[in-house]
Motif scaffolding. Structure first.
Motif, mmCIF file in Angstrom:
data_model
loop_
_atom_site.group_PDB
_atom_site.id
_atom_site.type_symbol
_atom_site.label_atom_id
_atom_site.label_comp_id
_atom_site.label_asym_id
_atom_site.label_seq_id
_atom_site.Cartn_x
_atom_site.Cartn_y
_atom_site.Cartn_z
ATOM 1 N N GLN A 13 8.265 1.118 -1.041
ATOM 2 C CA GLN A 13 8.176 1.682 -2.384
ATOM 3 C C GLN A 13 8.073 3.196 -2.262
ATOM 4 O O GLN A 13 8.069 3.730 -1.164
ATOM 5 N N THR A 14 7.985 3.868 -3.418
ATOM 6 C CA THR A 14 7.898 5.328 -3.370
ATOM 7 C C THR A 14 6.442 5.788 -3.460
ATOM 8 O O THR A 14 5.746 5.476 -4.427
ATOM 9 N N CYS A 51 8.585 3.196 3.255
ATOM 10 C CA CYS A 51 8.400 3.845 1.950
ATOM 11 C C CYS A 51 9.155 5.169 1.884
ATOM 12 O O CYS A 51 9.324 5.852 2.899
ATOM 13 N N LYS A 52 9.574 5.545 0.680
ATOM 14 C CA LYS A 52 10.024 6.911 0.441
ATOM 15 C C LYS A 52 8.772 7.760 0.238
ATOM 16 O O LYS A 52 7.803 7.295 -0.368
ATOM 17 N N ALA A 54 7.323 11.225 -1.315
ATOM 18 C CA ALA A 54 7.492 12.424 -2.138
ATOM 19 C C ALA A 54 6.194 13.225 -2.070
ATOM 20 O O ALA A 54 5.136 12.735 -2.454
ATOM 21 N N LYS A 99 13.549 13.027 -10.022
ATOM 22 C CA LYS A 99 13.715 11.565 -10.031
ATOM 23 C C LYS A 99 15.005 11.170 -9.308
ATOM 24 O O LYS A 99 15.014 10.253 -8.483
ATOM 25 N N ILE A 102 14.780 11.715 -5.541
ATOM 26 C CA ILE A 102 14.002 10.654 -4.883
ATOM 27 C C ILE A 102 14.841 9.380 -4.791
ATOM 28 O O ILE A 102 14.864 8.711 -3.756
ATOM 29 N N ASN A 107 15.246 4.628 2.479
ATOM 30 C CA ASN A 107 13.872 4.218 2.794
ATOM 31 C C ASN A 107 13.385 5.038 3.992
ATOM 32 O O ASN A 107 14.142 5.250 4.937
ATOM 33 N N GLY A 137 6.844 7.844 -8.945
ATOM 34 C CA GLY A 137 6.537 6.983 -7.793
ATOM 35 C C GLY A 137 5.877 5.680 -8.181
ATOM 36 O O GLY A 137 5.623 5.425 -9.360
ATOM 37 N N ASP A 138 5.592 4.872 -7.150
ATOM 38 C CA ASP A 138 4.971 3.562 -7.369
ATOM 39 C C ASP A 138 3.475 3.572 -7.062
ATOM 40 O O ASP A 138 2.714 2.823 -7.642
#
Ligand code: ADP
Ligand code: MG
Length: 394
Positions: A13-14, A51-52, A54, A99, A102, A107, A137-138
């Motif tokens: 996830q981010t 994960c990404k 940021a 956004k 990203i 990944n 993000g998440d």
């Protein structure tokens, strides 16, 4: 104190990761990358989870406006070099462009977002800004212990919107500081020096109640010498703090042994290689400044380290940026590191200039722990609750 750790965070996830990239710059280039290196374990752990990443950070004090000289862009390339991977850059920490950037990451990809303080809502902890950042993000990771003493949108507000986790550096900071001040092995010796005299006088009040010995150095020591009626010539000092200094000396009596300078290094001007002299106290001309602690003061400090189990250090003992006024700080740092390496001393140090001084002495890696935090480290030493840490605790 319990908080969620990166291991508990979701995979692929981010992650919005608050880091401290408020690094020293010279001629538009990063001149000390300590804080970049401190963020690597967290970034790599998140990459390992697919994960990404940021990255959110502030730089300097743009006061809610876009100031080109305060862009984080020059940080992306050196970070990429340390990481061994490309680091993308988005020129805002909110909005569609960020956004999209990203979304375009693979990944494990890393992107640095522009200075959070370009938005006025950051320092006001504006919930709307926190929401706009959170939309990118998440989940949230706070790895910026050094910014945790301020309740800002990217350090506190966002932790109430997204699931929030402590980063690796945050964990290490909290563990090390607990070992130094929470339940320390005694005797505990403190060293407080540097230039921020008025803010640190409060800190001194707290430390004399907790430590067995406290050495006072730097410009701060001048205020104490002045408060004892000693002529300090043209030295930096806060003379209106003399009463406070006397109150601290009074409070320390019978509890905490105060180690004030017994000799000093003076010069007429603060410049590299300036003509300097070592003097006993009380023999300083009106046009001279105290710029470092003298050799006898250093010897006594080293002897105090030898009989201590724990050392907590904030603030250089002299104007360490300008040799020869780095001598006392370098000698003390080398001895602390020597004892720490032998397992004889738990040596914890922190503060922006303190880290630079330890690097200058070549011993930062030999200390037990070096905090890259400035104000947050001090507030922790003052015994205050940090909002950025509180927001992570459940
Ligand atoms: P830190 O960033 O580690 O908390 P400070 O910012 O409080 O430390 O203090 C560091 C500064 O104190 C350095 O720039 C140093 O030159 C200055 N300083 C130390 N001793 C003196 C002195 N005797 N006179 C003037 N400045 C001093
Ligand atoms: Mg400083």
């Amino acid at each position: 104190m319990s908080f969620r750790r990166i291991e508990d965070a979701p995979n692929e996830q981010t992650a919005l990761v608050r880091v401290d990239f408020n690094v020293p710059m010279a001629d538009g280039k990063v001149s000390d990358d300590t804080r970049l290196r401190a963020a690597l374990p967290t970034i790599k752990a998140l990459q390992g989870k697919g994960c990404k990443v940021a990255l959110l950070a502030h730089f300097d004090r743009p006061k809610g406006k876009r100031v080109p000289e305060m862009s984080l862009q020059p940080v992306a390339a050196p970070l990429g070099q340390l990481l061994g991977a490309d680091v993308a850059f988005a020129d805002d920490c909110v909005g569609d462009a960020a956004k999209a950037a990203i979304a375009a990451l693979p990944n494990g990809g890393v992107i640095l977002l522009e200075n959070t303080r370009f938005h006025a809502g950051e320092e006001k902890n504006d919930p709307e800004l926190a929401k706009a950042i959170a939309a990118l993000g998440d989940f949230y990771v706070n790895d910026a212990f050094s910014a945790a003493h301020r309740a800002h949108a990217s350090t506190e507000g966002i932790a109430h919107i997204l699931p929030a986790y402590a980063g690796k550096q945050m964990e290490r900071e909290l563990d090390a500081l607990e070992a130094a001040l929470g339940k320390p092995r005694r005797p505990v010796l403190g060293i407080v020096g540097g230039a921020k005299v008025s803010t640190k006088l409060d800190l001194l009040h707290n430390l004399v109640a907790k430590l067995d010995r406290l050495a006072i150095g730097g410009g701060m020591a001048n205020t104490f010498l002045y408060a004892q009626g000693i002529d300090i010539g043209g030295s930096l000092a806060e003379k209106d703090m003399a009463d406070t200094a006397r109150a601290i000396m009074e409070a320390a009596k019978g509890k905490c042994e105060l180690l004030l300078p017994i000799d000093v290094v003076v010069a007429g001007e603060v410049k590299p290689g300036a003509d300097s002299q070592t003097r006993p106290l009380g023999q300083i001309n009106a046009d001279e400044k105290i710029l470092d602690a003298g050799p006898q003061t250093v010897q006594r400090l080293i002897a105090a380290m030898d009989v201590s189990a724990t050392l907590i250090w904030n603030g250089p003992l002299g104007v360490f940026e300008i040799p020869p006024f780095d001598a006392a700080t370098v000698a003390a740092a080398k001895h602390a590191a020597y004892l720490a390496k032998q397992g004889k001393l738990i040596a914890v140090a922190g503060g922006g200039d303190t880290v630079a001084a330890l690097n200058h002495a070549g011993v930062a890696q030999d200390m037990t722990f070096v905090s890259t935090a400035g104000g947050a480290f001090l507030e922790w030493m003052e015994g205050k609750a940090l909002p950025g840490v509180e927001a992570l605790t459940r």
